[in-house]
Write an enzyme that holds these catalytic residues in place. Structure first.
Site, short mmCIF file in Angstrom:
data_model
loop_
_atom_site.label_atom_id
_atom_site.label_comp_id
_atom_site.label_asym_id
_atom_site.label_seq_id
_atom_site.Cartn_x
_atom_site.Cartn_y
_atom_site.Cartn_z
N GLY A 107 0.84 -1.21 0.00
CA GLY A 107 0.00 0.00 0.00
C GLY A 107 0.86 1.24 0.00
CE1 TYR A 109 2.62 2.14 6.51
CE2 TYR A 109 4.75 1.29 7.20
CZ TYR A 109 3.53 1.84 7.51
OH TYR A 109 3.21 2.09 8.81
CG ASP A 195 9.38 -2.71 10.48
OD1 ASP A 195 9.04 -3.90 10.36
OD2 ASP A 195 8.91 -1.94 11.35
CD GLU A 285 8.44 -5.20 18.79
OE1 GLU A 285 9.22 -4.79 17.91
OE2 GLU A 285 7.86 -4.45 19.60
CE1 TYR A 329 2.78 4.14 12.70
CE2 TYR A 329 3.01 5.47 14.68
CZ TYR A 329 3.36 4.35 13.94
OH TYR A 329 4.25 3.45 14.45
C1 5GW Z 1 -0.02 0.12 7.76
C2 5GW Z 1 -0.75 0.68 8.77
C3 5GW Z 1 -0.46 0.42 10.06
C4 5GW Z 1 0.63 -0.41 10.35
C5 5GW Z 1 1.36 -0.99 9.33
C6 5GW Z 1 1.03 -0.74 8.02
C7 5GW Z 1 1.82 -1.29 6.96
C8 5GW Z 1 2.99 -1.97 7.24
C9 5GW Z 1 1.48 -1.10 5.59
O1 5GW Z 1 0.44 -0.53 5.22
N1 5GW Z 1 2.29 -1.58 4.61
C10 5GW Z 1 3.44 -2.22 4.92
O2 5GW Z 1 4.19 -2.62 4.00
N2 5GW Z 1 3.77 -2.47 6.23
C11 5GW Z 1 5.01 -3.22 6.50
O3 5GW Z 1 5.01 -3.69 7.84
C12 5GW Z 1 6.22 -2.31 6.36
O4 5GW Z 1 7.35 -3.06 5.97
C13 5GW Z 1 6.40 -1.81 7.77
O5 5GW Z 1 7.67 -1.28 8.01
C14 5GW Z 1 6.07 -3.07 8.56
C15 5GW Z 1 5.65 -2.84 10.02
O6 5GW Z 1 4.75 -1.79 10.11
P1 5GW Z 1 5.17 -0.42 10.82
O7 5GW Z 1 6.55 -0.08 10.35
O8 5GW Z 1 4.15 0.62 10.57
O9 5GW Z 1 5.19 -0.85 12.34
P2 5GW Z 1 5.97 -0.12 13.53
O10 5GW Z 1 5.99 -1.16 14.62
O11 5GW Z 1 7.35 0.24 13.07
O12 5GW Z 1 5.19 1.10 13.90
MN MN Z 2 8.44 0.11 11.35
#
Ligand code: 5GW
Ligand code: MN
Length: 335
Positions: A107, A109, A195, A285, A329
């Protein structure tokens, strides 16, 4: 003395001499091999490589008195100043080590983070070693075309987009286990899982390679255990009362064999929780922390390997090798 007895005595004397010579040559060969240019070193095929091995004897555990440099089970914790980067690079070139890097960009990201992540990785991640990037995305046509160094390649793997973000994060475990089985185990010695919302800013090199590798979470490495945010719900498979460290799931890795076991076990626990209608506090995690409590990692990375600039200055962090990218976010987590 009969001729036969004489021959027997000669025999008996020569055995220890032969053993001695064999020992001396094998140890001196091992000693001198390290000075040979990489391409002249004979490749030794062994049944099972000892992945965390004698090069770790060169680690200077006492060079950092301000931090913990090894665990109670004698796994090294890698901090700046403890290791000689050249020794590790030479060892892994000699061993013909190769590394798979897995990263998900699903998406929004993808646009937000992937290009910066990959470009910075080319400058800092396992430079000089063969690396295969495995990019998992629902938007394969949007993966940027990055110029890669020789012996480095990138594979795009199409994945579906789960509607819940918790599932995007958790299902990574299953996807990684599957691609290790179908591809990585045929091509790479090691796997590192990242990530995407991060940027490499310093050497993240072969000193980080080991059989099973976990990262100390930047926000918890100086806190007492009772502050760790393990899952505390006895109904979850991730439940734990106490542990060793709080590990960050943004970076983990190891031999393909270990990472396969790790990701499969986490996926199993996640699915069991779903059947029981529970979800662990910090999703994948929490499950990773539980697994690493039961299966101690052989190598720990200090928070240099995934630092959050928002923490501010810390005297024990001499270098940031990978930095958390700014979080958006508000825009990224809305559907
Ligand atoms: C989208 C919304 C909320 C949380 C995660 C996502 C999301 C994560 C996404 O829409 N697309 C995506 O590829 N991810 C993958 O999951 C990314 O590689 C991301 O780095 C990983 C973990 O999600 P993060 O980085 O948002 O989680 P935190 O624990 O670093 O905040
Ligand atoms: Mn992350």
């Amino acid at each position: 003395m009969s001729g036969q007895t004489k021959a027997a005595i000669k025999w008996a004397f020569s055995i220890p001499i032969v053993l001695c010579i064999a020992f001396l040559t094998s140890s001196s060969v091992r000693y001198f091999v390290r000075f040979l240019p990489v391409d002249k070193v004979p490749v030794v095929h062994e049944e099972m490589q000892n992945l965390d091995n004698s090069v770790d004897d060169t680690l200077e555990f006492g060079s950092r008195t301000d931090v913990q440099t090894s665990t109670s089970w004698k796994a090294p914790i890698i901090w700046d100043g403890m290791f000689d980067p050249d020794i590790y690079d030479q060892k892994h070139k000699r061993d013909r080590s190769s590394v798979a890097l897995t990263v998900f960009a699903v998406g929004r990201y993808l646009d937000a983070y992937l290009e910066t992540f990959l470009k910075s990785s080319e400058h800092h991640f396992m430079v000089g070693l063969p690396v295969t990037y495995y990019v998992f995305t629902d938007l394969p046509e949007k993966v940027p075309d990055i110029k890669l160094a020789p012996k480095r390649s990138l594979k795009v793997i199409n994945v579906e987009r789960h509607s819940r973000w918790q599932d995007i994060s958790m299902m990574r475990m299953k996807t990684i286990a599957d691609v290790i089985e179908s591809e990585i185990r045929h091509n790479c010695t090691y796997v590192f899982c990242f990530d995407v919302d991060q940027v490499f800013t310093g050497r993240f090199g072969s000193e980080a390679l080991g059989d099973s590798v976990a990262l100390l979470h930047a926000h918890y490495y100086r806190l007492p255990k009772n502050m760790f945010t393990y899952d505390r719900n006895p109904k979850s498979k991730a439940y734990m009362q106490t542990g060793d460290f709080y590990y960050h799931a943004a970076v983990f890795g190891g031999s393909w064999q270990s990472v396969k076991l790790m990701t499969e076990a986490c996926y199993q626990s996640i699915m069991e929780d779903k059947l029981n209608d529970v979800e662990a506090l910090w999703h994948d995690e929490s499950h990773l922390n539980k697994y690493l409590w039961l299966h101690k990692p052989s190598r720990l990375l200090s928070p240099e390997y995934c630092w959050d600039k928002n923490i501010g200055h810390r005297s024990d962090i001499h270098i940031a090798r990978l930095l958390w990218a700014p979080k958006h976010y508000d825009t990224l987590r809305t559907a």
